[in-house]
Design a protein around this motif. Structure first.
Motif, PDB file in Angstrom:
ATOM      1  N   THR B 144       0.831  -1.208   0.000  1.00  0.00           N
ATOM      2  CA  THR B 144       0.000   0.000   0.000  1.00  0.00           C
ATOM      3  C   THR B 144       0.863   1.254   0.000  1.00  0.00           C
ATOM      4  O   THR B 144       2.008   1.256   0.457  1.00  0.00           O
ATOM      5  CB  THR B 144      -0.900   0.029   1.260  1.00  0.00           C
ATOM      6  OG1 THR B 144      -0.050  -0.120   2.396  1.00  0.00           O
ATOM      7  CG2 THR B 144      -1.939  -1.066   1.226  1.00  0.00           C
ATOM      8  N   GLU B 145       0.245   2.313  -0.520  1.00  0.00           N
ATOM      9  CA  GLU B 145       0.958   3.583  -0.491  1.00  0.00           C
ATOM     10  C   GLU B 145       0.344   4.490   0.569  1.00  0.00           C
ATOM     11  O   GLU B 145      -0.784   4.287   1.012  1.00  0.00           O
ATOM     12  CB  GLU B 145       0.940   4.252  -1.867  1.00  0.00           C
ATOM     13  CG  GLU B 145      -0.438   4.597  -2.377  1.00  0.00           C
ATOM     14  CD  GLU B 145      -0.392   5.264  -3.751  1.00  0.00           C
ATOM     15  OE1 GLU B 145       0.672   5.746  -4.147  1.00  0.00           O
ATOM     16  OE2 GLU B 145      -1.436   5.285  -4.408  1.00  0.00           O
ATOM     17  N   LYS B 146       1.091   5.503   0.959  1.00  0.00           N
ATOM     18  CA  LYS B 146       0.615   6.412   2.006  1.00  0.00           C
ATOM     19  C   LYS B 146      -0.525   7.251   1.456  1.00  0.00           C
ATOM     20  O   LYS B 146      -0.624   7.471   0.244  1.00  0.00           O
ATOM     21  CB  LYS B 146       1.758   7.345   2.435  1.00  0.00           C
ATOM     22  CG  LYS B 146       2.815   6.636   3.230  1.00  0.00           C
ATOM     23  CD  LYS B 146       3.717   7.594   3.967  1.00  0.00           C
ATOM     24  CE  LYS B 146       4.499   8.464   3.038  1.00  0.00           C
ATOM     25  NZ  LYS B 146       5.566   9.225   3.732  1.00  0.00           N
ATOM     26  N   ASN B 147      -1.353   7.739   2.408  1.00  0.00           N
ATOM     27  CA  ASN B 147      -2.493   8.552   1.995  1.00  0.00           C
ATOM     28  C   ASN B 147      -2.057   9.811   1.252  1.00  0.00           C
ATOM     29  O   ASN B 147      -2.698  10.239   0.302  1.00  0.00           O
ATOM     30  CB  ASN B 147      -3.306   8.962   3.226  1.00  0.00           C
ATOM     31  CG  ASN B 147      -3.973   7.740   3.850  1.00  0.00           C
ATOM     32  OD1 ASN B 147      -4.219   6.743   3.156  1.00  0.00           O
ATOM     33  ND2 ASN B 147      -4.263   7.804   5.148  1.00  0.00           N
ATOM     34  N   ASN B 148      -0.989  10.361   1.747  1.00  0.00           N
ATOM     35  CA  ASN B 148      -0.584  11.642   1.176  1.00  0.00           C
ATOM     36  C   ASN B 148       0.536  11.491   0.146  1.00  0.00           C
ATOM     37  O   ASN B 148       1.271  12.426  -0.130  1.00  0.00           O
ATOM     38  CB  ASN B 148      -0.140  12.606   2.285  1.00  0.00           C
ATOM     39  CG  ASN B 148       0.940  11.995   3.144  1.00  0.00           C
ATOM     40  OD1 ASN B 148       1.174  10.783   3.107  1.00  0.00           O
ATOM     41  ND2 ASN B 148       1.627  12.834   3.920  1.00  0.00           N
TER      42      ASN B 148
END
Lengths: 317, 613
Positions: B144-148
């Motif tokens: 997963t990638e970070k929200n920001n």
């Protein structure tokens, strides 16, 4: 001048040259011995010292120093610190880098020991002395950068905010100085503080019972403690945290936006410069310097900029 | 006289252009001149040799260091190229074997990506694939990638889509787009490329990201640097951005500076530079495909430890050689100048007056010739000197004889006249007395031809003389002798008291008409003898006294015709300038003439030549 005198002079000169060059030739083969230096800081195994430790190790390598970072827990009194320093001197340390505490007898001890052993004070803002060097944190700049960050975020609304200040221990020179500077700033702005806490015990209770909009943590330990409290109380979205300090945890939660803003010293520089200074003192005796290290104000938005990522995520070499 | 020819004679022209040793003519001995001249020549020669040798060795060492640096660069470049080639191979494998074969709308490539990651995880941090709008398709090991995460703002992403045909290598950075739940962070070098994707049968663009672990490159360079005692290598991209440097943290902290922006403009090869007052050799090697440059820095100061030790080894060697040469010089100079010194010493002895000492003859032919010539010359000088002395002595003796001869005729005439007068007056006893006194006087006057007699004889002579004169002058004066017996054994020039008595008689007795007194006093003071003849006659003014003993102003005399000046001169000729007569006179009171002599005990052998001071 008689012939005998000429010959004697020539023989003497050549003999001196012979002895000197032989000595130089032999000394060039002998490797330089490393100089033992001890480092005494409170809670030395904590991550917050990582950057400083790396700086020290780099300098130790460059300056032929045998570095001994003493494992410690909280050094809250001058008595404990002095006892450790005495032990290191007895064990043959030629120099000591240490973090002084604001306690009776500390200054007198430094004055006494500083005449026989090279001393470098770090992480302090005490007045420069004539028997030791110091690598000082520039607390005025730290607080100035922190208040600038507050003003940039809140502007005029800062007046309306409820603010609490927390620090890990009451006796450290640097923390006392930072607290005073911050209180002066709020007094000038006519902003009253909701609370001031001189330790981290029961911090969560205080945050829960007397919630504030902004918490200002004056050192790394109190910053990490505040992070834990906010996460525990699930208040990380409601309360903004402005911290002073540096650790992997603090940086991680800066990236996660639990910490709103982090102001930190260049600890790598502090470590490097302290060892560099102590080597000069050991070699030349009278070279006592008092240096101040740079500090940085970093938010989530600029933490991956090239300049700041080098500070926040030091390359381990 | 034999004329010997010198072994070598220099012409005037040769003298004009003759080489002069540094210390020649400065008052130094020949040995000093030879020793110092040759020592200085030796030192200069050895220094010249040292400089040449040192430079040769230094240049050789520098060449060796440069070659060594270039070899290291070649090796490191090859390792790095292999590593990067391997990364490109992973990218190619991922692209051509997985992405191109998959439809992302229908299937996942996670398994293939995981397999590839596991096979290379020592060198990789992430593999990820994105749509060209920045959306993540898949990534390993963090899914997963970070929200920001702002993927579209990442340089590796934009570069890949701008130049789609190329691989793009980023500079080292912290990978910040994946949602890492630990506090860990990774420094990576991102390899990105544009890829063609198939999604639900439709072709679209995407970006394949391979995050290479920076520590792999770091370890590769660290291992090289650890082997180097002096100097280091570092890596930068084609813009001069440092990718690896052994003092990277110090550079970031501005505690160390590197000349990377200059180095990046240099072509492959080696050159010298001065950076921050340090001389160093810089070798450059460009890594293929990426355009990165590996730089090897070798400080010239240490070119290196070997040169340092060699420098002192050379100095030690030269010092030992010079000491040996100095000893040899000393031995040679002693060998050359020894005979000359002996010759000089023997000449000095000759000058001191030991005439019979031999002059040294020996050494080399030149010195031997010099010795012979000097010996001959000294011999001739000695002969000349002897001849001169003899002449002088004869001259003096003849002068004395002449002086003495001035006394005899005048006095004899007066004495004989008195005797004649006595005989005519039938004073036979007195005449006998006179003749007896005269005989005694002449006996002493003759003194076997001696010019020096004892004071006792001289006083006896004076008494004889006064006895004769008293008869002649019919007791017009009285004579008193006060003689310290101690002086009687002393020596005196013959007939010096008599002329003074004669003067005293003339100036005292004749004028006093029976009241004249003449006192003769002899005394000894320390080593000197004083005999005073004092009368109570007319005396003289001071100005007359002053010129009495001056030869050019001789006072006209009566009596024997022998002036005081003659007596004074005789005493001085015999005993020296310090002695002679001392005259003191007061008009109408009298005159005192004092004879000043050294006390020299009289012996027969002193009587002629030896009594001379």
């Amino acid at each position: 001048m008689s012939n005998r005198r000429y010959i004697t002079i020539l023989f003497s000169v050549l003999f001196i040259v012979l002895v000197f060059s032989s000595y130089q030739m032999l000394s060039g083969i002998t490797p330089e011995e490393k100089v033992p230096v001890s480092v005494i800081v409170s809670d030395s195994t904590n991550d917050r010292w990582n950057a400083m430790r790396e700086g020290m190790e780099q300098a130790a390598q460059n300056y032929q120093i045998s570095l001994n970072i003493i494992s410690t827990e909280n050094l809250s009194s001058a008595k404990d610190l002095i006892s450790l320093m005495r032990r290191e001197i007895e064990l043959g340390a030629k120099g000591i880098v240490f973090e002084p505490v604001d306690d009776r007898g500390m200054v007198e001890f430094i004055e006494e020991v500083g005449r026989s052993v090279s001393l470098v004070l770090i992480q302090s803002d005490i007045e420069p002395g004539d028997v030791y060097s110091s690598v000082l944190t520039d607390d005025a700049t730290l607080i100035s950068q922190l208040t600038t960050a507050l003003e940039e975020k809140y502007g005029e609304k800062l007046m309306e905010k409820k603010i609490g200040i927390v620090q890990s221990v009451p006796y450290q020179f640097a923390l006392k100085q930072r607290k005073k500077l911050l209180e002066d700033y709020f007094r000038e702005k006519e902003i009253s503080l909701s609370w001031r806490k001189n330790n981290i015990y029961f911090l969560s209770d205080l945050v829960e019972q007397d919630p504030v909009d902004i918490i200002i943590a004056l050192d790394n330990i109190s910053t990490e403690a505040t992070i834990d409290s906010l996460l525990e109380l699930k208040k990380e979205k409601k309360t903004d945290l402005f911290g002073i300090g540096y650790s992997e945890k603090a940086v991680y939660y800066l990236d996660r936006q639990v910490v709103d803003h982090l102001v930190l010293n260049n600890d790598f520089n502090m470590g490097y410069m302290s060892i560099e200074n102590i080597r000069k003192m050991i070699d030349y005796g009278n070279q006592k310097t008092n240096q101040r290290i740079d500090s940085y104000s970093i938010g989530e938005e600029n933490m991956y900029e090239e300049e700041y990522q080098k500070i926040l995520f030091p390359l381990v070499q | 006289m034999n004329q010997k020819k010198a072994p070598s004679i220099q012409s005037k022209k040769e003298k004009k252009y003759r080489f002069r040793f540094p210390f020649e003519g400065s008052g130094q001995s020949i040995q000093t001149t030879i020793t110092l001249s040759f020592s200085i020549l030796t030192i200069l020669g050895m220094l010249f040799l040292t400089v040449i040798l040192y430079n040769l060795f230094n240049n050789r060492m520098e060449e060796k260091e440069t070659q060594n640096a270039e070899q290291i660069l070649d090796q490191t470049s090859m390792n790095l190229e292999n590593y990067l080639k391997n990364m490109r191979l992973i990218s190619d494998t991922m692209y051509y074997s997985v992405i191109k074969e998959s439809d992302f709308g229908r299937e996942s490539i996670d398994n293939e990506m995981n397999l590839l990651y596991d096979a290379n995880k020592d060198n990789l941090v992430n593999i990820a694939c994105f749509y060209n709008n920045g959306d993540l398709i898949t990534s390993v090991p963090i899914a997963t990638e970070k929200n920001n995460a702002k993927v579209k703002e990442q340089p590796w992403f934009t570069n890949a889509l701008v130049e789609m045909e190329n691989f793009h290598f980023s500079t080292p950075h912290v990978q910040n787009i994946f949602d890492n739940t630990t506090y860990r962070y990774y420094w990576v070098i991102s390899l990105s490329r544009a890829v063609e994707l198939t999604r639900n049968g439709k072709s679209t663009l995407g970006v394949l990201l391979i995050d290479m672990n920076y520590s792999s490159i770091e370890q590769m360079f660290d291992s090289v640097n650890e082997e180097r005692q002096e100097g280091y290598i570092y890596l930068m991209d084609n813009n001069g951005e440092i990718i690896y440097h052994p003092k990277q943290n110090l550079i970031y902290s501005q505690l160390f500076e590197e000349n990377n922006l200059y180095h990046v403009k240099q072509k492959d090869g080696s050159f010298e530079e001065v950076f921050q007052e340090e001389n160093r050799i810089v070798s450059v090697k460009t890594v293929s495909y990426t355009g990165w440059k590996i730089i090897c820095i070798t400080p010239k100061t240490s070119s290196a430890v070997g040169v340092y030790n060699t420098r002192y080894f050379l100095v030690t060697l030269i010092a030992v050689i010079m000491l040996t040469m100095l000893l040899l010089n000393q031995l040679i100079s002693i060998r050359i100048t020894g005979p000359l010194k002996k010759l000089t010493d023997s000449i000095q002895i000759t000058d001191n007056g030991t005439i019979d000492q031999d002059i040294y003859i020996g050494g080399g032919s030149e010195v031997e010739y010099l010795g012979n010539t000097l010996k001959e010359t000294a011999h001739k000088l000695r002969e000349l000197n002897d001849s001169f002395l003899q002449e002088q002595e004869e001259k003096r003796k003849s002068e004395l004889d002449a002086l003495q001869s001035q006394i005899n005729p005048h006095f004899l005439y007066n004495a004989l006249d008195s005797i004649v007068w006595m005989i005519e007056g039938e004073q036979y006893k007195d005449a006998v007395f006179m003749i007896t006194q005269l005989a005694s006087l002449f006996r002493i006057s003759l003194s076997k031809g001696k010019s020096v007699i004892s004071i006792e004889d001289e006083l006896k002579h004076a008494k004889n003389y006064m006895n004769i004169q008293k008869v002649r002058y019919k007791d017009k004066f009285e004579v008193f002798f006060h003689i310290d017996p101690e002086i009687l054994s002393g020596s005196i020039v013959k007939l010096v008291i008599q002329p003074i008595l004669e003067n005293a008689i003339y100036y005292a007795a004749e004028t006093m008409d029976g009241d004249g007194e003449i006192h003769i006093t002899g005394r000894k003071e320390q080593d000197d003898v004083f005999i005073e003849i004092k009368d109570n006659g007319l005396g003289m003014p001071e100005e007359t006294v002053k010129v009495l003993l001056t030869e050019n102003n001789r006072v006209h005399k009566k009596g024997s015709g022998v002036g005081l000046i003659n007596v004074h001169k005789r005493i001085q000729l015999r005993f020296g300038e310090a002695y002679g007569l001392i005259i003191d006179s007061i008009p109408d009171e009298g005159t005192s003439v004092e004879i000043h002599l050294p006390y020299v005990p009289y012996q027969e052998k002193n009587s002629e030549k030896e009594v001379r001071l």
